[in-house]
Design a protein around this motif. Sequence first.
Motif, mmCIF file in Angstrom:
data_model
loop_
_atom_site.group_PDB
_atom_site.id
_atom_site.type_symbol
_atom_site.label_atom_id
_atom_site.label_comp_id
_atom_site.label_asym_id
_atom_site.label_seq_id
_atom_site.Cartn_x
_atom_site.Cartn_y
_atom_site.Cartn_z
ATOM 1 N N ALA A 45 72.089 -17.786 8.414
ATOM 2 C CA ALA A 45 70.915 -18.676 9.140
ATOM 3 C C ALA A 45 71.133 -20.188 8.346
ATOM 4 C CB ALA A 45 69.506 -17.505 9.198
ATOM 5 N N LEU A 46 69.726 -20.700 9.712
ATOM 6 C CA LEU A 46 69.592 -22.475 9.139
ATOM 7 C C LEU A 46 68.370 -22.220 10.070
ATOM 8 C CD1 LEU A 46 72.010 -24.988 9.847
ATOM 9 C CD2 LEU A 46 71.424 -24.401 7.779
ATOM 10 N N ILE A 47 68.130 -22.564 8.618
ATOM 11 C CA ILE A 47 66.111 -22.866 8.759
ATOM 12 C C ILE A 47 65.311 -23.995 8.824
ATOM 13 C CG2 ILE A 47 63.258 -21.509 8.770
ATOM 14 C CD1 ILE A 47 64.726 -19.033 7.197
ATOM 15 N N CYS A 48 64.807 -24.599 10.173
ATOM 16 C CA CYS A 48 64.137 -25.739 10.327
ATOM 17 C C CYS A 48 62.814 -25.517 9.997
ATOM 18 C CB CYS A 48 64.337 -26.660 11.715
ATOM 19 S SG CYS A 48 63.715 -28.764 12.020
ATOM 20 N N VAL A 49 62.511 -26.475 9.168
ATOM 21 C CA VAL A 49 60.814 -26.446 9.195
ATOM 22 C C VAL A 49 60.340 -27.970 9.337
ATOM 23 C CG1 VAL A 49 58.868 -26.036 7.257
ATOM 24 C CG2 VAL A 49 61.040 -24.546 7.697
ATOM 25 N N PHE A 50 59.796 -27.845 10.934
ATOM 26 C CA PHE A 50 59.851 -29.705 10.911
ATOM 27 C C PHE A 50 58.366 -29.446 10.725
ATOM 28 C CE2 PHE A 50 59.191 -32.902 13.770
ATOM 29 C CZ PHE A 50 60.667 -32.988 14.123
ATOM 30 N N LEU A 51 57.629 -30.614 10.120
ATOM 31 C CA LEU A 51 56.687 -31.428 9.935
ATOM 32 C C LEU A 51 56.044 -32.271 10.778
ATOM 33 C CD1 LEU A 51 57.763 -31.907 5.546
ATOM 34 C CD2 LEU A 51 56.941 -30.036 7.409
ATOM 35 N N THR A 52 55.248 -31.300 11.672
ATOM 36 C CA THR A 52 55.034 -32.145 12.861
ATOM 37 C C THR A 52 54.231 -33.664 12.654
ATOM 38 O OG1 THR A 52 55.752 -30.368 14.046
ATOM 39 C CG2 THR A 52 54.762 -31.525 15.814
ATOM 40 N N GLY A 53 54.223 -34.667 12.991
ATOM 41 C CA GLY A 53 53.196 -35.543 13.027
ATOM 42 C C GLY A 53 53.941 -36.832 11.885
ATOM 43 N N VAL A 324 69.809 -19.476 13.729
ATOM 44 C CA VAL A 324 68.900 -20.843 13.954
ATOM 45 C C VAL A 324 67.909 -20.434 14.270
ATOM 46 C CG1 VAL A 324 68.957 -23.346 14.444
ATOM 47 C CG2 VAL A 324 71.212 -22.037 14.148
ATOM 48 N N PHE A 325 66.534 -21.220 13.585
ATOM 49 C CA PHE A 325 65.276 -20.554 13.296
ATOM 50 C C PHE A 325 64.685 -21.678 13.205
ATOM 51 C CE2 PHE A 325 66.956 -16.597 11.823
ATOM 52 C CZ PHE A 325 66.272 -16.013 12.384
ATOM 53 N N PHE A 326 63.499 -21.683 13.768
ATOM 54 C CA PHE A 326 62.462 -23.119 13.767
ATOM 55 C C PHE A 326 61.255 -22.315 13.806
ATOM 56 C CE2 PHE A 326 59.055 -25.980 16.076
ATOM 57 C CZ PHE A 326 60.254 -27.554 16.048
ATOM 58 N N VAL A 327 60.580 -23.358 12.940
ATOM 59 C CA VAL A 327 59.220 -23.187 12.467
ATOM 60 C C VAL A 327 58.741 -24.944 12.319
ATOM 61 C CG1 VAL A 327 59.827 -21.447 10.860
ATOM 62 C CG2 VAL A 327 59.719 -22.817 9.852
ATOM 63 N N SER A 328 57.558 -24.469 12.232
ATOM 64 C CA SER A 328 56.598 -25.868 12.068
ATOM 65 C C SER A 328 55.301 -25.729 11.653
ATOM 66 C CB SER A 328 56.771 -26.649 13.521
ATOM 67 O OG SER A 328 55.206 -26.073 14.224
ATOM 68 N N LEU A 374 67.366 -23.557 3.769
ATOM 69 C CA LEU A 374 66.149 -23.824 4.671
ATOM 70 C C LEU A 374 66.141 -25.741 4.460
ATOM 71 C CD1 LEU A 374 62.665 -22.494 4.802
ATOM 72 C CD2 LEU A 374 63.114 -24.774 4.100
ATOM 73 N N PHE A 375 65.540 -26.523 5.499
ATOM 74 C CA PHE A 375 65.616 -27.329 5.666
ATOM 75 C C PHE A 375 64.742 -28.111 6.450
ATOM 76 C CE2 PHE A 375 68.152 -27.205 9.187
ATOM 77 C CZ PHE A 375 67.779 -27.944 10.406
ATOM 78 N N THR A 376 63.931 -29.290 5.686
ATOM 79 C CA THR A 376 63.027 -30.124 6.324
ATOM 80 C C THR A 376 62.926 -31.327 7.463
ATOM 81 O OG1 THR A 376 62.545 -31.524 5.043
ATOM 82 C CG2 THR A 376 61.273 -29.291 4.320
ATOM 83 N N ALA A 377 62.012 -31.234 8.012
ATOM 84 C CA ALA A 377 62.668 -32.556 9.214
ATOM 85 C C ALA A 377 61.172 -32.846 9.480
ATOM 86 C CB ALA A 377 63.266 -32.018 10.517
ATOM 87 N N SER A 378 61.419 -34.417 10.246
ATOM 88 C CA SER A 378 59.842 -34.842 10.300
ATOM 89 C C SER A 378 59.675 -35.800 11.553
ATOM 90 C CB SER A 378 58.785 -35.018 9.663
ATOM 91 O OG SER A 378 57.489 -35.678 9.869
#
Length: 474
Positions: A45-53, A324-328, A374-378
Amino acid sequence: MTTPFTRRRFLASMAGAAGTSALPFAATLAAMGNAAAADNDDYKALICVFLTGGNDAYNTVLATDPTSWQQYERYRSSGSTSIALAPPGAAGGVLPITPAAAHAGRSFALHPNLGALKSLFDAGRVGIVANVGTLVAPTTVGAYRSGAAMLPRELFSHNDQQSVWQSSMPEGASYGWGGRMGDLLASGNSNNMFTCVSTAGNAVFVSGRNVSQYQVDAAGVKPVLSLDGYLFGTTRHPLRNIITNNATSNVLEREYVAIVNKALQSQAFLGSAMAPSGAAGIPAPTTYIDPNTRRATVNPLAVQLQTVARVIAARGALGVRRQVFFVSLGGFDTHDNQRTRHADLMARLAHGLSYFDEISANLMGVNMREKVTLFTASDFGRTLVTNGDGTDHGWGSHHFVMGGAVKGRNIYGSFPAVGLGHDSDVGRGALLPSQSVDQYGATLASWFGVPDSQLATVFPNLPNFAQRNLGFMA
């Protein structure tokens, strides 16, 4: 010329929304329910943790060698309110980290509220990828300033850069790179319904051409709403009656019935398959301590990650081998009051990731750390120069990658100089990325199982870069 939206096109689009499994849905559910048939040794599984802003990289991962720190304090203390953090060793100071590979005499630290991430970094389960951002092709500050560079569209725009990060296209994109990976790998799942999952509402990242994203609430399965309303705004078509009456002769009503029934069956199936929350299943996250109020508070990021864990724990019943997962986590647009606001965001990030790492080690009796990354993005990073008591929109930023398959305790890529006028500064300390989102994502995708020959399908700008893999995954 605009193509007329005919009934044929409408039905085709509705069929696409309903999913593309070759099996009738009832048969597919039966296949998904056969847990014994699912070989979960191959699960990832891949989990994108999106840091919005737009997360501020300068106060997340800091260069602390004397030259860098002098420049950092100079520009971060130049406003009406200093947003500079305390130095290493001072009360409440930044937390030193020691990468396994030296970086030309430079030293580094993390935000003081990232103590849990420092522990994971030191343990080798977290790596840092420096100065990642949206790029079409490698470029220079000179080319950027002269207008000769090929650049992503609408730089520094929140909506557009969120979309470019997630899809390689500005706002209005239909498919994200998480969804495109799902398209390629969903054939290994018994059904594609639960290949791409979002706990943060509609997200282009997990939208594919063939695989539709499945949205769940932060606390569990999202119900189908408004069944007691009316279709097309007319009292002649109560929805519940239409759904229970498959004998309708109206083509549109029949298609609507099929889609809603499929959603209801999926909702019921996932709800029953998900591991329970609590002592008998996936432990609920503890509250975190808000560093500003010192109050114990619910962390919405940790709650979303518990839901992700509950879905992963159901992988056998769902018959999935790739997900594939998306959380924010929102609130990163820190134009003002940054020091206070960012401190709380860092505490939430560290708490959420530490919680997920802990439960991944014993997910319903199975250690899943090696199988989940798990990985971060923004949207983008932020400027070095303060605007008074905050920062403005930047470009490149530093990101965390976490999991048992990560080559942790290291910083990957070229860590930029701190200050103005250097070869990564496009203005006010906004960083020209040294690693592209395509390279970052392709490194994750290769571990996930996307063949090298298909990487350019997922990441259209990847052929423009000589280095396709940044080396942070085992």
